[in-house]
Scaffold this motif. Sequence first.
Motif, PDB file in Angstrom:
ATOM      1  N   GLY A  35      30.559  11.540  -4.140  1.00 52.08           N
ATOM      2  CA  GLY A  35      29.554  10.932  -4.998  1.00 52.08           C
ATOM      3  C   GLY A  35      28.160  11.023  -4.409  1.00 52.08           C
ATOM      4  N   CYS A  36      27.259  10.252  -4.976  1.00 50.28           N
ATOM      5  CA  CYS A  36      25.862  10.212  -4.541  1.00 50.28           C
ATOM      6  C   CYS A  36      25.789   9.780  -3.080  1.00 50.28           C
ATOM      7  N   ALA A  37      24.961  10.484  -2.297  1.00 53.27           N
ATOM      8  CA  ALA A  37      24.811  10.153  -0.882  1.00 53.27           C
ATOM      9  C   ALA A  37      23.688   9.139  -0.660  1.00 53.27           C
ATOM     10  N   GLY A  38      23.030   8.715  -1.749  1.00 50.45           N
ATOM     11  CA  GLY A  38      21.976   7.714  -1.641  1.00 50.45           C
ATOM     12  C   GLY A  38      20.585   8.286  -1.438  1.00 50.45           C
ATOM     13  N   LEU A  39      20.478   9.597  -1.513  1.00 50.52           N
ATOM     14  CA  LEU A  39      19.169  10.254  -1.336  1.00 50.52           C
ATOM     15  C   LEU A  39      18.915  11.130  -2.563  1.00 50.52           C
ATOM     16  N   CYS A  40      18.806  10.485  -3.723  1.00 51.64           N
ATOM     17  CA  CYS A  40      18.786  11.220  -4.990  1.00 51.64           C
ATOM     18  C   CYS A  40      17.655  12.242  -5.052  1.00 51.64           C
ATOM     19  N   SER A  41      16.508  11.912  -4.475  1.00 53.02           N
ATOM     20  CA  SER A  41      15.365  12.827  -4.560  1.00 53.02           C
ATOM     21  C   SER A  41      15.567  14.067  -3.716  1.00 53.02           C
ATOM     22  N   GLN A  42      16.565  14.054  -2.834  1.00 53.45           N
ATOM     23  CA  GLN A  42      16.817  15.201  -1.952  1.00 53.45           C
ATOM     24  C   GLN A  42      17.933  16.107  -2.473  1.00 53.45           C
ATOM     25  N   GLU A  43      18.498  15.788  -3.643  1.00 48.16           N
ATOM     26  CA  GLU A  43      19.582  16.598  -4.184  1.00 48.16           C
ATOM     27  C   GLU A  43      19.046  17.950  -4.659  1.00 48.16           C
ATOM     28  N   PRO A  44      19.902  18.967  -4.723  1.00 43.88           N
ATOM     29  CA  PRO A  44      21.318  18.979  -4.362  1.00 43.88           C
ATOM     30  C   PRO A  44      21.521  18.983  -2.839  1.00 43.88           C
ATOM     31  N   MET A  45      22.604  18.352  -2.435  1.00 42.34           N
ATOM     32  CA  MET A  45      22.890  18.204  -1.017  1.00 42.34           C
ATOM     33  C   MET A  45      24.324  18.626  -0.693  1.00 42.34           C
ATOM     34  N   THR A  46      24.516  19.095   0.522  1.00 43.02           N
ATOM     35  CA  THR A  46      25.876  19.275   1.039  1.00 43.02           C
ATOM     36  C   THR A  46      25.959  18.672   2.432  1.00 43.02           C
ATOM     37  N   THR A  47      27.148  18.306   2.819  1.00 39.46           N
ATOM     38  CA  THR A  47      27.425  17.929   4.204  1.00 39.46           C
ATOM     39  C   THR A  47      28.438  18.928   4.740  1.00 39.46           C
ATOM     40  N   ILE A  48      28.123  19.507   5.879  1.00 45.40           N
ATOM     41  CA  ILE A  48      29.039  20.483   6.481  1.00 45.40           C
ATOM     42  C   ILE A  48      29.537  19.947   7.810  1.00 45.40           C
ATOM     43  N   GLU A  49      30.857  19.872   7.916  1.00 44.51           N
ATOM     44  CA  GLU A  49      31.498  19.382   9.138  1.00 44.51           C
ATOM     45  C   GLU A  49      32.283  20.528   9.755  1.00 44.51           C
ATOM     46  N   THR A  50      31.990  20.808  11.018  1.00 46.99           N
ATOM     47  CA  THR A  50      32.779  21.808  11.737  1.00 46.99           C
ATOM     48  C   THR A  50      33.461  21.128  12.918  1.00 46.99           C
ATOM     49  N   THR A  51      34.622  21.621  13.261  1.00 41.95           N
ATOM     50  CA  THR A  51      35.423  20.999  14.311  1.00 41.95           C
ATOM     51  C   THR A  51      34.614  20.858  15.602  1.00 41.95           C
ATOM     52  N   GLY A  52      34.576  19.643  16.113  1.00 40.80           N
ATOM     53  CA  GLY A  52      33.909  19.398  17.387  1.00 40.80           C
ATOM     54  C   GLY A  52      32.399  19.261  17.310  1.00 40.80           C
ATOM     55  N   GLN A  53      31.839  19.309  16.098  1.00 40.84           N
ATOM     56  CA  GLN A  53      30.386  19.200  15.931  1.00 40.84           C
ATOM     57  C   GLN A  53      30.058  18.026  15.003  1.00 40.84           C
TER      58      GLN A  53
END
Lengths: 125, 176
Positions: free
Chosen positions: A67-85
């Motif tokens: 859902g919304c990350a709470g930073l509507c004015s900054q959309e579109p957004m992604t979060t990228i998670e890599t192992t160990g980072q």
Amino acid sequence: MAKLTIADLKKIKEDYHQGLREGGFRVKITVHMGTCGIAAGARGIMNTIMEELAKSNLKDVAITTSGCAGLCSQEPMTTIETTGQPPIKYTALTEEKMRKIFAEHVVAGRPVTEYALVAGHETTY
Amino acid sequence: MEEISLHILDIAENSLRAGAKNVEIVVARDRARDLLTIDVRDDGTGMDAETLARVRNPFFTTKHKKTGLGIPLLAQAAEQAGGGLTIDSAPGSGTHVSVTLQWSHIDRPKMGAMADTLLTMIAGHPELDLVYEERVDGDVFRLDTREIKNELDDVPINDPAVLEALRGMLRDGMRV
């Protein structure tokens, strides 16, 4: 359901098992898909990720939506998670930016700091 | 929101946030009645009467933020196109959002890329069982991800090759 046959699916299964990699996911990409994100173009960002994933032939990348990350004015957004980072949040994305992030962060493991808002919960680029 | 297909994605994402495991989307065009109807049903947590009464308020949300614009925006789009929006929901019984629009109305948003909406849901939530049905007068097109998953065995439905095959199927079959 027309135009997608059992034979098509069988071929996909064979190809999948030939290219299967051992182990879990190395990268998780979350596309923020609140009303704000969708209105700003999150679906197009998801399309771009699907295209790049198909081209890369990577088998260790998971994609999901949230859902919304709470930073509507900054959309579109992604979060990228890599192992160990720490997870990296990318903001104000375009198709072009997403393709660069996919190539450099998802494939090569180097976060694209010029497009990143934050790493983890404390470090701001 | 410029496309009806984006509104549908937004409503379906609400279903996912409500813990739905099954989502059914039915889009029907009735030329004789000049109507476009959209039904989105889920088996999520559902809403109590108090929440349901406030869901059209753009400053009400269940998600710990300040606004909840998805339902109000879709209701506004429907009403501007000579139609309306109703919601049936109860705790434990899921939610049914029903929308009607006058097809020929000058203010009806375009349908847009419905295939992209469905593929976004399938790619991001392979665990979801999604049924999409499209009815244009007597013709019916139906996608049921459970049928696809049964044939795929252990291959995830969001594998890129499967998504590409589904894109072709949707492109060939969808008519609205």
